[in-house]
Design a protein around this motif. Structure first.
Motif, short mmCIF file in Angstrom:
data_model
loop_
_atom_site.label_atom_id
_atom_site.label_comp_id
_atom_site.label_asym_id
_atom_site.label_seq_id
_atom_site.Cartn_x
_atom_site.Cartn_y
_atom_site.Cartn_z
N ALA A 285 -15.95 -42.06 -42.19
CA ALA A 285 -16.89 -43.17 -42.81
C ALA A 285 -18.17 -42.76 -42.40
CB ALA A 285 -16.45 -44.56 -42.66
N PHE A 286 -19.17 -43.37 -43.10
CA PHE A 286 -20.44 -43.38 -42.81
C PHE A 286 -20.92 -44.15 -41.53
CE2 PHE A 286 -25.19 -44.54 -43.32
CZ PHE A 286 -25.66 -43.33 -43.36
N LYS A 406 -28.49 -51.23 -42.05
CA LYS A 406 -28.82 -50.89 -40.47
C LYS A 406 -28.23 -49.44 -40.29
CE LYS A 406 -30.36 -55.11 -38.72
NZ LYS A 406 -30.16 -56.02 -37.46
N LEU A 407 -26.89 -49.14 -41.00
CA LEU A 407 -26.27 -47.98 -40.59
C LEU A 407 -26.89 -46.96 -40.98
CD1 LEU A 407 -22.81 -49.01 -42.08
CD2 LEU A 407 -23.36 -48.84 -39.98
N GLU A 454 -10.78 -45.89 -38.74
CA GLU A 454 -11.01 -46.93 -39.40
C GLU A 454 -12.15 -47.85 -38.95
OE1 GLU A 454 -8.79 -50.55 -42.08
OE2 GLU A 454 -7.69 -49.50 -40.57
N PHE A 455 -12.90 -48.42 -39.71
CA PHE A 455 -13.96 -49.38 -39.54
C PHE A 455 -13.78 -50.79 -40.21
CE2 PHE A 455 -15.58 -45.76 -37.48
CZ PHE A 455 -16.71 -46.19 -36.34
N ARG A 456 -13.36 -51.82 -39.28
CA ARG A 456 -13.26 -52.93 -40.21
C ARG A 456 -14.48 -53.72 -40.10
NH1 ARG A 456 -9.00 -53.56 -42.76
NH2 ARG A 456 -8.97 -55.61 -42.82
N GLN A 459 -16.16 -55.01 -36.91
CA GLN A 459 -16.47 -53.64 -35.92
C GLN A 459 -17.89 -53.38 -36.61
OE1 GLN A 459 -12.63 -51.47 -36.70
NE2 GLN A 459 -13.13 -50.43 -34.82
N ILE A 460 -18.22 -53.20 -37.83
CA ILE A 460 -19.44 -52.82 -38.33
C ILE A 460 -20.68 -53.79 -37.63
CG2 ILE A 460 -21.02 -52.54 -40.33
CD1 ILE A 460 -18.77 -51.16 -41.60
N ALA A 461 -20.09 -55.27 -37.95
CA ALA A 461 -20.87 -56.19 -37.60
C ALA A 461 -21.40 -56.34 -36.05
CB ALA A 461 -20.45 -57.44 -37.85
N ASP A 462 -20.30 -55.78 -35.39
CA ASP A 462 -20.56 -55.53 -33.80
C ASP A 462 -21.61 -54.55 -33.65
OD1 ASP A 462 -18.92 -57.83 -33.33
OD2 ASP A 462 -17.35 -56.66 -32.80
#
Length: 910
Positions: A285-286, A406-407, A454-456, A459-462
């Protein structure tokens, strides 16, 4: 790497009813400022990003919905994309969206991808445009009509778009790699959708999909360019904060693609001469740090000339070219490798060779030079995109779709911090043959399977919550998009050899410098039969010099985040540069080395011929390429001895094969030169420095062959309709042309331009031809007309185009001829003229806000003595036109009896 996205087109103002004015309004809450991207949120869950750039004269409003083909269920394939089309139809409050977009001018588009759908409008910066665009986007977020009558017409347009893609072998291969590679995840489905689902979906079903996903809590609004931030926040408050947060919970998708159990293999068999080998690997994933390492690995493997796969496959002429495509996606994705194979190569043997080379990737010991080179190229691309605010705001669509804007900054940081062990690790992790789609299933024991990370959402928010970004760079000064301001900031000069140049003093973001140089070369005698030679010569200028190898040239340019390009057509040598202020002298030194010390290695000539011919071979049965080539040959029947002779596609292939190193060197030494030429630079560069480097680069770049302009011959076209059968092609094309004499200084020029705007070119799909064939009849995805009227000679033409299903060939022909005949016989209406005058003026203002337009205007002034004031004079003439003048111009210059039409497609289909 290549990028493949969808697209469409243009924009307005009118008062709009406030969507839900009875609701309470709440001002956007400020969240953070990350490198100039100001983030806000509304109580209804909508996210807002503001990117102010005072140096722009345009602005963009871009709204991104987190819904794409990934979110489609059974029977819904293509629904997200079809809905994108429908949202350009009408809303309860606004009415006809396309009409109002057309009246506004500027540029507009809507696109759909795996994880997201977006809509954007680019227009001249003013408060009226900003207010209207936000009103419109808020209205169509919840008030789209989605009428069955509109859907009945639009599904065939979308189907035609699907068929256009089916004609393209590369797009077919990409889709099949993804569909074969994914077993369960919806990334294996085509974004454009299933023909059957598109045709059968009803408006109530589409409305349920719309009402579920088109809500403020599933949207990110982006405003960028030059705009009043205070007013922007006020309008966001007025039109978006009043939208109620829905009670439903989207929940998100939860399918995780399982590890692949072995290599997959498939074959596509269609009527085409192009040979392609494709390979796909499941990747990350990105949001995963691996994405940056993989991006660098792709560069290391495929880059021309340093890539490992490039050297082992292209250099050795096993394949003609190689490239990769890795979409930015929310869930674990896939990388696609494309290998173009010449017709004279055995496809089975070449497939085995390619597979062997891919098997080596996981065991290659990469070097620090490999890493340095790849990082330089990636960072160059990132920074160049970041320094174009409008494009950056639109491209944020992909990052938002991948989870959070922000990614993108984290990805850049990850690229900058890459270590060699990261490259070796991802090569060993992902480049396993049991993770590849290219071949057959082979059972084996003790497989080390690849499980994606996998990124939930949490997880991305953190991952991004504490991210601050880098310090902001200096913002460029504002620059008014007007001819008066361009003239005020323009410096003109002349080199010792007579070359004229212009310097436009405009601060560009990141202190960029851009330039285009046009040199007129040769004469009829010296250029006879040398079209292929000239083209090859320009292509090989970067292939190596007496002081630098091709690899060294490319490495130095990448390290400086710069580019140099060159091409030859007719009597023109065009050179372009894209660099930064601090690197300008070094880039010009590299260009000077190319122009005086090029060596034209034999192996590079062979590779260039092979790559060019492989591409041409892919065009031999393409309806659009065939029709375009045949139309040019019919309309301008020059003898083979003329420099204007239009060679057939096969003749071009044969001519390329005959080009020798000696011919290229002769063209370089005797015909290329800067004696008769012009060039324009734009950026905040010191005039003395600029002119000094121009003198060093071009001052002694002279040609032995004297330039003598060859004027084209006027051929009067006569009515002719020609059919070309291209078997097993899902899409067809209709092209037409009619010749007449006119220059841009002719008294009738303005009137004819406006007549063509109304007939087939102006507005947002609102001209007569697209309104009839696309909007009313639904028989063509793309249709329109355009004028080709030069500055320096009077050989001009009116042209039309239409893309269609082969079974609609007769209907398209009848519709085009009826609309043209009606326009000639009865003329246009005052309402059409008034509407197109407005949209034309806005389009011209928008165009003046682009750097390429400014460069081209100055180059035209330098080359032909055509004053910049002509731009404003043209606008004034357009606005003063009467209806009788416009109607008279169309009748005078366009006649059905003078139109040559070529239709290409599989017209035997029923």
């Amino acid at each position: 790497m290549k990028n493949f996205l969808l697209g469409t087109a243009v924009l307005f103002y009118i008062g709009v009813v406030n969507p839900v004015s009875a609701q309470k309004t709440d001002a956007p809450k400020f969240i953070s400022n990350t490198e100039g991207v100001k983030e806000y949120s509304l109580n209804n869950g909508m996210r807002v990003l503001l990117l102010a750039d005072a140096s722009q004269s345009n602005m963009v409003v871009n709204i991104v919905y987190n819904v794409g083909s990934k979110d489609e269920g059974y029977g819904e394939k293509g629904m997200a994309h079809l809905l994108e089309h429908m949202l350009f139809k009408s809303t309860k409050n606004l009415g006809d969206i396309k009409k109002q977009l057309s009246d506004k001018g500027g540029q507009a588009n809507g696109t759909t991808w795996f994880d997201r759908t977006n809509y954007y409008e680019i227009f001249p910066s003013n408060d009226e445009n900003l207010k209207w665009s936000l009103q419109m986007e808020a209205d169509r977020m919840i008030n789209a009509t989605i009428l069955q009558t509109d859907l009945d017409k639009e599904f065939s347009v979308v189907r035609n778009e699907f068929e256009i893609g089916e004609n393209n072998p590369t797009r077919v291969m990409i889709q099949n790699v993804f569909s074969n590679g994914y077993t369960w995840h919806n990334y294996g489905n085509s974004t454009i959708g299933s023909k059957e689902d598109i045709e059968r979906v009803k408006s109530p079903t589409l409305r349920k999909f719309y009402e579920k996903y088109y809500q403020p809590d599933n949207a990110t609004l982006i405003i960028a360019g030059k705009f009043d931030e205070k007013n922007a926040l006020k309008y966001i408050t007025d039109y978006f904060s009043v939208l109620k947060k829905p009670e439903r919970n989207l929940g998100g998708t939860y399918t995780v693609e399982p590890a692949q159990n072995g290599e997959k293999y498939f074959e596509i068999k269609r009527n085409n001469d192009q040979q392609i080998i494709a390979a796909g690997y499941h990747t990350s994933a990105f949001a995963d740090k691996d994405f940056a390492a993989l991006s660098a690995l792709y560069e290391i493997l495929t880059s021309d000339p340093s890539g490992y796969l490039y050297k082992n496959l292209v250099e050795t002429q096993k394949v003609s070219s190689i490239w990769t495509f890795s979409p930015v996606v929310r869930d674990p994705g896939m990388v696609y490798f494309n290998f173009d194979v010449p017709k004279d190569k055995n496809l089975d043997e070449t497939t085995s060779i390619v597979r062997t080379e891919l098997d080596k990737v996981s065991s290659i010991k990469f070097s620090q030079d490999d890493l340095k080179r790849a990082k330089a190229k990636l960072i160059k691309g990132i920074e160049n995109e970041r320094n174009n605010t409008i494009d950056f705001a639109i491209n944020l669509t992909e990052i938002v779709g991948a989870g959070n804007y922000k990614l993108g900054f984290l990805y850049r940081d990850n690229v900058e911090n890459l270590k060699l062990e990261d490259i070796n690790r991802v090569a060993q992790k992902y480049f396993k043959n049991n993770n590849r789609t290219i071949g057959v299933f082979r059972p084996s024991s003790n497989e080390e399977r690849v499980f994606p990370s996998e990124f939930r959402d949490q997880q991305i928010a953190d991952l991004v919550k504490d991210y601050k970004g880098k310090a902001l760079e200096k913002e460029p000064a504002p620059f008014e998009a007007s001819i008066a301001n361009v003239k005020k900031n323009l410096t003109e000069g002349k080199l010792s050899n007579g070359m004229k140049y212009g310097l436009i003093n405009k601060e560009l973001k990141g202190d960029k410098i851009q330039g285009t140089f046009r040199f007129r070369i040769g004469n009829e005698k010296d250029l006879e039969g040398k079209e292929s030679i000239g083209s090859m010569t320009a292509s090989l200028l970067k292939a190596g010099t007496k002081t630098k190898t091709k690899e060294q040239i490319q490495d130095e340019l990448d390290q400086m985040k710069s580019s140099v390009g060159a091409y030859v057509y007719g009597q023109n040598l065009i050179i372009s540069i894209d660099t930064y202020k601090q690197y300008y002298p070094k880039v010009m030194a590299i260009l000077q080395d190319m122009l005086t010390n090029a060596t034209f290695p034999e192996n590079e000539l062979t590779k260039t011929i092979t790559e060019t011919n492989t591409w041409l071979e892919g065009q031999l049965k393409d309806p659009n390429a065939i029709a375009n080539n045949e139309l040019q040959r019919l309309a301008a029947p020059y003898p083979k001895t003329s420099i204007f002779y239009v060679a057939s596609l096969q003749e071009q292939i044969d001519d390329n094969k005959k080009v020798t190193k000696a011919q290229v060197e002769d063209f370089y030494k005797n015909i290329m030169g800067a004696t008769d030429g012009v060039g324009t630079l734009i950026g905040s560069i010191d005039a003395k420095t600029a002119s000094s480097e121009l003198e060093k680069t071009f001052g002694k770049f002279t040609a032995k062959s004297k330039f003598t302009e060859v004027k084209p011959t006027f051929f009067e076209t006569k009515k002719q309709d020609k059919n070309i059968i291209t078997p097993d092609k899902e899409n067809a094309v209709a092209l037409g042309t009619s010749s007449f004499k006119m220059t841009q200084d002719h008294p009738d020029y303005a009137a004819l331009v406006m007549a063509n705007e109304i007939l087939g070119s102006g507005g947002f799909l609102s001209a007569r031809l697209p309104m009839r064939l696309r909007e009313k009849d639904g028989i063509s995805y793309g249709v329109g007309s355009y004028l080709n009227i030069p500055v320096s000679n009077d050989v001009s033409s009116w042209n039309y185009y239409a893309y269609l299903n082969p079974t609609k060939r007769d209907a398209v022909e009848v519709a085009i001829k009826e609309e043209v005949s009606k326009a000639i016989a009865s003329g246009f209406t005052q309402q059409e003229l008034d509407s197109n005058k407005k949209s034309y003026a806005n389009e011209r203002t928008t165009s003046l806000g682009t750097d390429n337009t400014l460069i081209n205007l100055v180059n035209t002034q330098l080359l032909y003595g055509r004053s910049l004031d002509k731009y404003d004079e043209q606008n004034a003439k357009i606005q003063n036109l009467t209806l009788s003048e416009v109607n008279a111009a169309l009748k005078k210059y366009l006649s059905e009896n003078n139109v040559i039409s070529v239709f290409a497609g599989d017209f035997n289909k029923k």
